[in-house]
Design a protein around this motif. Structure first.
Motif, PDB file in Angstrom:
ATOM      1  N   ALA A  26     -46.084  32.028 -51.910  1.00  0.00           N
ATOM      2  CA  ALA A  26     -44.665  32.069 -51.558  1.00  0.00           C
ATOM      3  C   ALA A  26     -44.168  33.482 -51.820  1.00  0.00           C
ATOM      4  O   ALA A  26     -44.854  34.267 -52.492  1.00  0.00           O
ATOM      5  CB  ALA A  26     -43.891  31.047 -52.390  1.00  0.00           C
ATOM      6  N   PRO A  27     -43.006  33.846 -51.312  1.00  0.00           N
ATOM      7  CA  PRO A  27     -42.522  35.216 -51.506  1.00  0.00           C
ATOM      8  C   PRO A  27     -42.496  35.677 -52.967  1.00  0.00           C
ATOM      9  O   PRO A  27     -42.823  36.810 -53.251  1.00  0.00           O
ATOM     10  CB  PRO A  27     -41.112  35.182 -50.920  1.00  0.00           C
ATOM     11  CG  PRO A  27     -41.165  34.095 -49.896  1.00  0.00           C
ATOM     12  CD  PRO A  27     -42.116  33.066 -50.454  1.00  0.00           C
ATOM     13  N   ASP A  28     -42.159  34.779 -53.900  1.00  0.00           N
ATOM     14  CA  ASP A  28     -42.075  35.181 -55.301  1.00  0.00           C
ATOM     15  C   ASP A  28     -43.038  34.437 -56.211  1.00  0.00           C
ATOM     16  O   ASP A  28     -42.845  34.404 -57.413  1.00  0.00           O
ATOM     17  CB  ASP A  28     -40.642  34.962 -55.813  1.00  0.00           C
ATOM     18  CG  ASP A  28     -39.642  35.862 -55.111  1.00  0.00           C
ATOM     19  OD1 ASP A  28     -39.965  37.040 -54.869  1.00  0.00           O
ATOM     20  OD2 ASP A  28     -38.544  35.371 -54.785  1.00  0.00           O
ATOM     21  N   GLY A  29     -44.046  33.798 -55.648  1.00  0.00           N
ATOM     22  CA  GLY A  29     -44.966  33.047 -56.489  1.00  0.00           C
ATOM     23  C   GLY A  29     -45.873  32.156 -55.668  1.00  0.00           C
ATOM     24  O   GLY A  29     -46.407  32.563 -54.645  1.00  0.00           O
ATOM     25  N   ILE A  30     -46.021  30.914 -56.114  1.00  0.00           N
ATOM     26  CA  ILE A  30     -46.912  29.950 -55.471  1.00  0.00           C
ATOM     27  C   ILE A  30     -46.161  28.632 -55.305  1.00  0.00           C
ATOM     28  O   ILE A  30     -45.464  28.185 -56.222  1.00  0.00           O
ATOM     29  CB  ILE A  30     -48.182  29.702 -56.331  1.00  0.00           C
ATOM     30  CG1 ILE A  30     -48.969  30.992 -56.561  1.00  0.00           C
ATOM     31  CG2 ILE A  30     -49.059  28.614 -55.716  1.00  0.00           C
ATOM     32  CD1 ILE A  30     -49.626  31.576 -55.327  1.00  0.00           C
ATOM     33  N   ASP A  31     -46.315  28.005 -54.149  1.00  0.00           N
ATOM     34  CA  ASP A  31     -45.783  26.671 -53.901  1.00  0.00           C
ATOM     35  C   ASP A  31     -46.945  25.691 -53.838  1.00  0.00           C
ATOM     36  O   ASP A  31     -47.978  25.979 -53.230  1.00  0.00           O
ATOM     37  CB  ASP A  31     -44.999  26.619 -52.590  1.00  0.00           C
ATOM     38  CG  ASP A  31     -43.640  27.288 -52.686  1.00  0.00           C
ATOM     39  OD1 ASP A  31     -43.182  27.579 -53.814  1.00  0.00           O
ATOM     40  OD2 ASP A  31     -43.021  27.514 -51.639  1.00  0.00           O
ATOM     41  N   LEU A  32     -46.742  24.549 -54.454  1.00  0.00           N
ATOM     42  CA  LEU A  32     -47.780  23.531 -54.567  1.00  0.00           C
ATOM     43  C   LEU A  32     -47.184  22.186 -54.178  1.00  0.00           C
ATOM     44  O   LEU A  32     -46.038  21.897 -54.506  1.00  0.00           O
ATOM     45  CB  LEU A  32     -48.259  23.467 -56.026  1.00  0.00           C
ATOM     46  CG  LEU A  32     -49.151  22.310 -56.442  1.00  0.00           C
ATOM     47  CD1 LEU A  32     -50.542  22.471 -55.868  1.00  0.00           C
ATOM     48  CD2 LEU A  32     -49.225  22.232 -57.958  1.00  0.00           C
ATOM     49  N   GLU A  33     -47.955  21.397 -53.482  1.00  0.00           N
ATOM     50  CA  GLU A  33     -47.587  20.004 -53.271  1.00  0.00           C
ATOM     51  C   GLU A  33     -48.717  19.163 -53.829  1.00  0.00           C
ATOM     52  O   GLU A  33     -49.887  19.392 -53.530  1.00  0.00           O
ATOM     53  CB  GLU A  33     -47.367  19.696 -51.798  1.00  0.00           C
ATOM     54  CG  GLU A  33     -46.830  18.296 -51.595  1.00  0.00           C
ATOM     55  CD  GLU A  33     -46.236  18.066 -50.228  1.00  0.00           C
ATOM     56  OE1 GLU A  33     -46.527  17.000 -49.659  1.00  0.00           O
ATOM     57  OE2 GLU A  33     -45.498  18.934 -49.741  1.00  0.00           O
ATOM     58  N   TYR A  34     -48.347  18.207 -54.675  1.00  0.00           N
ATOM     59  CA  TYR A  34     -49.347  17.320 -55.251  1.00  0.00           C
ATOM     60  C   TYR A  34     -48.903  15.873 -55.103  1.00  0.00           C
ATOM     61  O   TYR A  34     -47.740  15.591 -54.811  1.00  0.00           O
ATOM     62  CB  TYR A  34     -49.637  17.672 -56.710  1.00  0.00           C
ATOM     63  CG  TYR A  34     -48.492  17.527 -57.683  1.00  0.00           C
ATOM     64  CD1 TYR A  34     -48.252  16.325 -58.342  1.00  0.00           C
ATOM     65  CD2 TYR A  34     -47.672  18.609 -57.979  1.00  0.00           C
ATOM     66  CE1 TYR A  34     -47.221  16.194 -59.252  1.00  0.00           C
ATOM     67  CE2 TYR A  34     -46.638  18.496 -58.891  1.00  0.00           C
ATOM     68  CZ  TYR A  34     -46.422  17.285 -59.536  1.00  0.00           C
ATOM     69  OH  TYR A  34     -45.406  17.172 -60.443  1.00  0.00           O
ATOM     70  N   SER A  35     -49.855  14.969 -55.285  1.00  0.00           N
ATOM     71  CA  SER A  35     -49.552  13.546 -55.202  1.00  0.00           C
ATOM     72  C   SER A  35     -49.978  12.864 -56.494  1.00  0.00           C
ATOM     73  O   SER A  35     -50.902  13.303 -57.173  1.00  0.00           O
ATOM     74  CB  SER A  35     -50.260  12.908 -54.010  1.00  0.00           C
ATOM     75  OG  SER A  35     -51.655  13.040 -54.140  1.00  0.00           O
ATOM     76  N   VAL A  36     -49.272  11.803 -56.806  1.00  0.00           N
ATOM     77  CA  VAL A  36     -49.599  10.962 -57.955  1.00  0.00           C
ATOM     78  C   VAL A  36     -49.870   9.566 -57.409  1.00  0.00           C
ATOM     79  O   VAL A  36     -49.112   9.071 -56.579  1.00  0.00           O
ATOM     80  CB  VAL A  36     -48.441  10.934 -58.971  1.00  0.00           C
ATOM     81  CG1 VAL A  36     -48.785  10.034 -60.153  1.00  0.00           C
ATOM     82  CG2 VAL A  36     -48.098  12.342 -59.451  1.00  0.00           C
ATOM     83  N   ALA A  37     -50.948   8.983 -57.846  1.00  0.00           N
ATOM     84  CA  ALA A  37     -51.362   7.648 -57.401  1.00  0.00           C
ATOM     85  C   ALA A  37     -51.587   7.604 -55.896  1.00  0.00           C
ATOM     86  O   ALA A  37     -51.433   6.568 -55.273  1.00  0.00           O
ATOM     87  CB  ALA A  37     -50.341   6.592 -57.822  1.00  0.00           C
ATOM     88  N   GLY A  38     -51.926   8.726 -55.312  1.00  0.00           N
ATOM     89  CA  GLY A  38     -52.259   8.772 -53.897  1.00  0.00           C
ATOM     90  C   GLY A  38     -51.086   8.700 -52.952  1.00  0.00           C
ATOM     91  O   GLY A  38     -51.262   8.802 -51.749  1.00  0.00           O
ATOM     92  N   SER A  39     -49.871   8.523 -53.476  1.00  0.00           N
ATOM     93  CA  SER A  39     -48.754   8.368 -52.542  1.00  0.00           C
ATOM     94  C   SER A  39     -47.523   9.184 -52.920  1.00  0.00           C
ATOM     95  O   SER A  39     -46.943   9.833 -52.068  1.00  0.00           O
ATOM     96  CB  SER A  39     -48.380   6.896 -52.405  1.00  0.00           C
ATOM     97  OG  SER A  39     -47.969   6.374 -53.629  1.00  0.00           O
TER      98      SER A  39
END
Length: 121
Positions: free
Chosen positions: A75-88
């Motif tokens: 991302a412009p100023d760092g890192i963007d992450l998308e994660y999932s919990v319990a698969g959903s």
């Protein structure tokens, strides 16, 4: 600021979450780091003790329910992450870093959920 591997640091964060390793997770954060969580109303946590209060129960849930890496992007100023919990349940987290190579701030918000899952944040 780019003297360290920001992406690698977030991958280490993911690994600590998957393992339920609170000590390692907290060591990735700067001493005065902050977490802003907007998943159930906006809550702010600052400093190691408050981050420990925030992350302790969540790591237990992550390790028993399953924690998945969905996307990780610069991302412009760092890192963007998308994660999932319990698969959903999907969560978006934005990481910003200190000059010393530690996580300085994390902002987490519910991501767009799969239409059949709903958001349990």
């Amino acid at each position: 600021m780019s003297d360290f591997d920001q992406m690698g640091l977030v991958v280490d964060w993911v690994d600590a979450c998957r393992k339920g390793d609170l000590a390692t997770l907290l060591d990735l954060y700067a001493d005065d780091a902050q977490v802003e969580c907007a998943c159930n109303g906006t809550q702010h946590y600052r400093g190691r003790r408050e981050l420990e209060t925030y992350w302790g129960p969540r790591l237990s849930a992550f390790s028993s329910a399953g924690f998945g890496l969905e996307e990780i992007n610069p991302a412009p100023d760092g890192i963007d992450l998308e994660y999932s919990v319990a698969g959903s349940l999907r969560v978006h987290a934005s990481f910003r870093f200190s000059a010393e190579g530690k996580i300085y701030s994390t902002l987490c918000t519910p991501s767009r959920q799969n239409s059949h899952d709903g958001c349990a944040c």
